[in-house]
Structure formats: structure tokens, C-alpha cells
Motif scaffolding. Structure first.
Motif, PDB file in Angstrom:
ATOM      1  N   ARG A  24       0.832  -1.206   0.000  1.00  0.00           N
ATOM      2  CA  ARG A  24       0.000   0.000   0.000  1.00  0.00           C
ATOM      3  C   ARG A  24       0.867   1.257   0.000  1.00  0.00           C
ATOM      4  N   ASN A  25       1.903   1.262   0.845  1.00  0.00           N
ATOM      5  CA  ASN A  25       2.813   2.415   0.901  1.00  0.00           C
ATOM      6  C   ASN A  25       3.550   2.603  -0.429  1.00  0.00           C
ATOM      7  N   SER A  28       1.150   3.992  -3.014  1.00  0.00           N
ATOM      8  CA  SER A  28       0.860   5.387  -2.699  1.00  0.00           C
ATOM      9  C   SER A  28       2.016   6.280  -3.137  1.00  0.00           C
ATOM     10  N   ASP A  29       3.245   5.839  -2.873  1.00  0.00           N
ATOM     11  CA  ASP A  29       4.425   6.598  -3.298  1.00  0.00           C
ATOM     12  C   ASP A  29       4.494   6.674  -4.823  1.00  0.00           C
ATOM     13  N   LYS A  32       1.970   9.239  -6.026  1.00  0.00           N
ATOM     14  CA  LYS A  32       2.464  10.600  -5.771  1.00  0.00           C
ATOM     15  C   LYS A  32       3.551  10.968  -6.778  1.00  0.00           C
ATOM     16  N   ASP A  85      -2.224   0.834  -8.304  1.00  0.00           N
ATOM     17  CA  ASP A  85      -3.268   0.182  -7.507  1.00  0.00           C
ATOM     18  C   ASP A  85      -3.335  -1.281  -7.902  1.00  0.00           C
TER      19      ASP A  85
END
Length: 176
Positions: A24-25, A28-29, A32, A85
Motif C-alpha cells: 500500500r505504501n 501510494s508513493d 504521488k 493500484d
């Protein structure tokens, strides 16, 4: 081999939780990073929001034919090539009341028809038919003929999309 010892279940659960958090991290990175890269490419007066990203979506099933109850889908950023994702679906992901209708692609239907003709030709190789001749050979069912039949089969279906089923059936039988 014997089944794994139950003492590994707690360790496997701990590893699974750590892996889920880390993935997940990481995603997310990556998202971004894609937004930052996208904003650097845009001009200041551009009206398109920075978060409109070019993506590619893909999925895979545990077994062919979409009859599997297990599926993995991913969203990949075009600019970065990183996974933004990931979704794992199993059993009834949309609930028991949701009915999903799978529509077949004409290309897949054409491919299956050709594959079945090739299989039939392979199974009947060397066996004589009612007319005393082999299925394959000159002026019979050759690989070239199968390829031609596949093309006409696809054309008969595509030319009759939206019309009644009888018209499509008539067009398919006309190629034989």
C-alpha cells in the motif's frame, strides 16, 4: 508431502500483514510520483488537472474462460511504469445478488473456432471419412482453409452485429 505445520500460520499472517502495508505504501508513493511527474509536464495555464494520469489497466484470472472465482487487476502508470493500484478479487466480489454477464470478443470466438477445427483435424489424421478420403490434404481441410474459414466466420459475425440472430446464423452457415 505432509501439510505445513500450524505453527507457521502465525508467522505467515504476520508476513502477510507486513506485505500488505508495504505494498500500500509503495503504491501510494508511486501515485504521488506520477502526479509530480505529470505536474512537471503541464504548463501553468493548462486546464487539465494534474491528477489526470495516463494509466493502463490489466487483469488476470486464476484459470481461463473467466470461470475462476479469483482475479487480480492492476493499474499501472504509463509515465512511470509503476503499479498505482492492485485489487485481488475472490468468490463473489460484487455480492451474491449481482449477476455479471460476460460478453465474448469476436476475436476470441474466431480463435476458438479455429482451434477446434485444428483439434478435429489432428484427431482424425489418417482416418478416412464416409467418402473414403482423409479430412486433410489437397482440396480438403488444410491449415490455410482453416485460416480462411476463421476470417469469414469473424466477418459473418461482425457484419450482423445488432441484427437478429437468424441473419447472423445464416451468414455463418453461408461460409461453409
Amino acid at each position: 508431502m505432509p501439510p505445513p505445520s500450524s505453527r507457521f500460520s502465525a508467522l505467515n499472517n504476520h508476513l502477510l500483514n507486513a506485505l500488505e502495508i508495504e505494498s500500500r505504501n509503495s503504491m501510494s508513493d508511486a501515485a504521488k510520483e506520477a502526479v509530480v511527474m505529470n505536474s512537471e509536464l503541464r504548463e501553468e495555464n493548462d486546464s487539465i488537472p494534474v491528477t489526470d494520469l495516463a494509466i493502463s489497466c490489466d487483469g488476470t484470472w486464476m484459470k481461463r474462460g473467466h470461470t475462476s472465482l479469483h482475479c487480480v487487476t492492476s493499474v499501472i502508470g504509463i509515465d512511470t511504469g509503476k503499479i498505482l493500484d492492485l485489487q485481488v478479487m475472490n468468490d463473489k466480489p460484487y455480492g451474491p445478488d449481482c449477476k455479471i454477464e460476460t460478453l465474448e470478443c469476436v476475436g476470441h470466438i474466431q480463435k476458438r473456432m479455429g482451434g477446434r477445427l485444428m483439434k478435429l483435424k489432428r484427431e482424425l489424421k489418417g482416418k478416412k471419412l464416409e467418402d473414403g478420403k482423409l479430412l486433410g490434404g489437397q482440396h480438403r481441410l488444410t491449415d490455410k482453409e482453416i485460416h480462411t474459414l476463421k476470417i469469414y466466420y469473424r466477418k459473418a459475425i461482425r457484419d450482423n452485429v445488432g441484427l437478429d440472430v437468424k441473419a447472423m446464423q445464416k451468414a455463418v452457415w453461408a461460409i461453409a
